[in-house]
Write an enzyme that holds these catalytic residues in place. Structure first.
Site, PDB file in Angstrom:
ATOM      1  N   LYS A   1      -3.696 -30.490   4.415  1.00  0.00           N
ATOM      2  CA  LYS A   1      -3.379 -29.124   3.967  1.00  0.00           C
ATOM      3  C   LYS A   1      -4.588 -28.205   4.177  1.00  0.00           C
ATOM      4  O   LYS A   1      -5.711 -28.692   4.372  1.00  0.00           O
ATOM      5  CB  LYS A   1      -2.960 -29.150   2.496  1.00  0.00           C
ATOM      6  CG  LYS A   1      -4.022 -29.708   1.544  1.00  0.00           C
ATOM      7  CD  LYS A   1      -3.452 -29.995   0.160  1.00  0.00           C
ATOM      8  CE  LYS A   1      -4.505 -30.564  -0.775  1.00  0.00           C
ATOM      9  NZ  LYS A   1      -3.913 -31.012  -2.059  1.00  0.00           N
TER      10      LYS A   1
ATOM     11  N   ARG B   1       1.758 -29.653 -13.455  1.00  0.00           N
ATOM     12  CA  ARG B   1       1.592 -28.709 -12.349  1.00  0.00           C
ATOM     13  C   ARG B   1       2.821 -28.713 -11.453  1.00  0.00           C
ATOM     14  O   ARG B   1       3.503 -27.725 -11.315  1.00  0.00           O
ATOM     15  CB  ARG B   1       0.333 -29.043 -11.546  1.00  0.00           C
ATOM     16  CG  ARG B   1       0.073 -28.066 -10.413  1.00  0.00           C
ATOM     17  CD  ARG B   1      -1.130 -28.440  -9.575  1.00  0.00           C
ATOM     18  NE  ARG B   1      -0.929 -29.622  -8.753  1.00  0.00           N
ATOM     19  CZ  ARG B   1      -1.775 -30.026  -7.817  1.00  0.00           C
ATOM     20  NH1 ARG B   1      -2.879 -29.353  -7.584  1.00  0.00           N
ATOM     21  NH2 ARG B   1      -1.522 -31.111  -7.115  1.00  0.00           N
TER      22      ARG B   1
ATOM     23  N   TYR C   1     -30.180  -7.525  -2.412  1.00  0.00           N
ATOM     24  CA  TYR C   1     -29.425  -6.581  -3.252  1.00  0.00           C
ATOM     25  C   TYR C   1     -29.817  -6.733  -4.716  1.00  0.00           C
ATOM     26  O   TYR C   1     -29.911  -7.854  -5.244  1.00  0.00           O
ATOM     27  CB  TYR C   1     -27.927  -6.873  -3.137  1.00  0.00           C
ATOM     28  CG  TYR C   1     -27.286  -6.298  -1.903  1.00  0.00           C
ATOM     29  CD1 TYR C   1     -27.284  -4.922  -1.658  1.00  0.00           C
ATOM     30  CD2 TYR C   1     -26.658  -7.129  -0.983  1.00  0.00           C
ATOM     31  CE1 TYR C   1     -26.677  -4.396  -0.530  1.00  0.00           C
ATOM     32  CE2 TYR C   1     -26.037  -6.618   0.146  1.00  0.00           C
ATOM     33  CZ  TYR C   1     -26.059  -5.241   0.366  1.00  0.00           C
ATOM     34  OH  TYR C   1     -25.463  -4.737   1.470  1.00  0.00           O
TER      35      TYR C   1
ATOM     36  N   MET D   1     -23.110 -10.385   2.188  1.00  0.00           N
ATOM     37  CA  MET D   1     -21.881 -10.700   2.911  1.00  0.00           C
ATOM     38  C   MET D   1     -22.162 -11.495   4.192  1.00  0.00           C
ATOM     39  O   MET D   1     -21.453 -12.447   4.516  1.00  0.00           O
ATOM     40  CB  MET D   1     -21.132  -9.403   3.270  1.00  0.00           C
ATOM     41  CG  MET D   1     -19.797  -9.667   3.951  1.00  0.00           C
ATOM     42  SD  MET D   1     -18.967  -8.172   4.507  1.00  0.00           S
ATOM     43  CE  MET D   1     -18.525  -7.411   2.954  1.00  0.00           C
TER      44      MET D   1
HETATM   45  C1  LIG Z   1      -4.485 -32.251  -2.352  1.00  0.00           C
HETATM   46  C2  LIG Z   1      -3.661 -33.379  -2.836  1.00  0.00           C
HETATM   47  C3  LIG Z   1      -4.014 -34.700  -2.524  1.00  0.00           C
HETATM   48  C4  LIG Z   1      -5.340 -35.069  -1.884  1.00  0.00           C
HETATM   49  O1  LIG Z   1      -6.306 -35.083  -2.890  1.00  0.00           O
HETATM   50  P1  LIG Z   1      -7.828 -35.509  -2.617  1.00  0.00           P
HETATM   51  O2  LIG Z   1      -8.443 -35.467  -3.956  1.00  0.00           O
HETATM   52  O3  LIG Z   1      -8.377 -34.482  -1.684  1.00  0.00           O
HETATM   53  O4  LIG Z   1      -7.808 -36.859  -2.008  1.00  0.00           O
HETATM   54  C5  LIG Z   1      -3.138 -35.705  -2.866  1.00  0.00           C
HETATM   55  N1  LIG Z   1      -1.964 -35.433  -3.509  1.00  0.00           N
HETATM   56  C6  LIG Z   1      -1.613 -34.179  -3.857  1.00  0.00           C
HETATM   57  C7  LIG Z   1      -0.331 -33.959  -4.580  1.00  0.00           C
HETATM   58  C8  LIG Z   1      -2.455 -33.113  -3.550  1.00  0.00           C
HETATM   59  O5  LIG Z   1      -2.117 -31.869  -3.926  1.00  0.00           O
END
Ligand SMILES: *Cc1c(COP(=O)(O)O)cnc(C)c1O
Length: 377
Positions: A35, A135, A255, A303
């Site tokens: 992802k 979640r 800054y 930036m």
């Molecule tokens: C992102 C995610 C993972 C991977 O998690 P890591 O801690 O990066 O290994 C696995 N399962 C779900 C549902 C996730 O959202």
């Protein structure tokens, strides 16, 4: 493109991390979580490398990510699962591109079943259950509804039951055992459906790993838990010095002049800032390394640049264009995350599109081959 910095992505290290995880979780299989464009490293290059080393399950978060990735896969038979499931109205697109949704609610089940019924098909899906994180996944009442009316799943071929751990990065947390126990109890209602609970952290918990593990951060070199990190570094970030100056004691820097030189100092300006994904929280906290010598960040992160105190660095290493290590052997990804008050996941996924992503070995780098192809045409 930022010509003052580049990101090197070691696909051999990625492959080694995949092999280590696959061995760690065997006889369970190891899926790759790609992802957010492969945690910022390039989902296509990552997926190709994982598939070449035996990975045969991929997870993305969004349908759009699946849509971009599926046509690029070196093996089109490798399923791509969509963790966030189905937004209303996206069922047709999901079926058309052949992505497999993770069904997270009764509502998503009903809509996927309707999609299957309309076309007289059986459609594949993963079913996610909430075992404690609150979640995603079916809460208890929706699970009860499905168990009371199993026909709700007619027309859906369940590939996996999954849940997600809230505290897997802390092996001592009692929530891990609590969630695993709940998950086992729920899975008993779905005999014959394989199960997957663990992420990277879960892969190192001292128990079995069900049928499939969803590994993300550990593949990319992030520490899966406390203690020594068993994973190989995949990412290196190198910047180049823009300019060097000498300042007398008392001079303000950056800054807001949040830093004043306590003594005469030499400073180097480096062209990486928060727009490149270098966190602003590293102002007056983080560092770069030049010739292995720590050069602290002084003043705020801008930036497009940071300012390093290079007073202790030999002058011969301080010419314009000379290299500065930002992530590498002296300063790991996890160290940068720690200094910034965040986690490695956030550092990786914020690495901006400004960086040239250079894949090593180049022979395995489809993104660069594509670039060369389009340059040649
Ligand atoms: C992102 C995610 C993972 C991977 O998690 P890591 O801690 O990066 O290994 C696995 N399962 C779900 C549902 C996730 O959202």
């Amino acid at each position: 493109m930022n010509d003052g910095a580049r990101l090197m992505i070691d696909l051999d290290a990625l492959a080694a991390n995949y092999r280590l995880l696959a061995a760690q979780v065997a006889p369970a299989h190891c899926a790759g979580v790609v992802k957010a464009d492969g945690y910022g490293l390039g989902a296509e290059a990552v997926a190709r490398t994982l598939i070449a080393h035996g990975c045969c399950h991929l997870f993305v978060a969004l349908l759009g990510e699946a849509e971009a990735l599926i046509p690029q896969l070196s093996d089109p038979a490798v399923p791509v699962y969509v963790l966030n499931g189905l937004m209303p109205g996206s069922e047709g697109a999901c079926a058309r591109i052949g992505a497999i949704p993770v069904l997270n609610s009764l509502d998503q089940i009903v809509r996927w079943k309707a999609q299957a019924d309309t076309h007289g098909d059986v459609l594949p899906a993963i079913l996610q259950l909430d075992t404690g994180m609150s979640r995603m996944g079916l809460p208890q009442d929706e699970l009860d509804a499905v168990l009371a009316r199993p026909e709700l799943l007619d027309g859906i071929s369940l590939r996996y039951l999954i849940s997600h751990l809230a505290c897997a990065d802390d092996p001592a947390d009692p929530a891990n055992a609590m969630q695993a126990q709940r998950f086992r109890a729920i899975a008993a209602h779905f005999p014959g459906v394989p199960a997957a609970l663990d992420n990277s952290g879960g892969a190192f918990l001292p128990r079995g790993h069900f049928d499939l593990v969803r590994a993300g951060i550990a593949l990319y070199g992030g520490a899966p838990g406390p203690g020594d990190n068993p994973m190989r570094a995949v990412v290196a970030l190198e910047a180049r010095i823009t300019q060097v100056r000498n300042i007398p004691a008392g001079t303000g820097v950056g800054y807001g002049m949040t830093f004043h030189a306590p003594h005469a100092m030499r400073l180097a300006t480096v062209p990486v800032g928060y727009a490149d994904g270098w966190p602003r929280s590293l102002g007056n906290r983080g560092a770069g390394y030049i010739g292995g010598i720590r050069a602290p960040i002084v003043g705020r992160v801008s930036m497009d640049s940071i300012i390093l105190d290079v007073t202790d660095v030999p002058e011969r290493l301080l010419k314009p264009g000379d290299p500065v290590e930002l992530i590498g052997p002296h300063q790991t990804l996890d160290q940068v995350a720690h200094d910034a008050g965040t986690i490695s996941y956030e550092i990786l996924t914020q690495l901006s599109a400004r960086y040239e992503r250079r894949y090593l070995p180049a022979a395995q780098a489809p993104a660069i081959q594509n670039l060369q192809r389009s340059a040649a045409s």
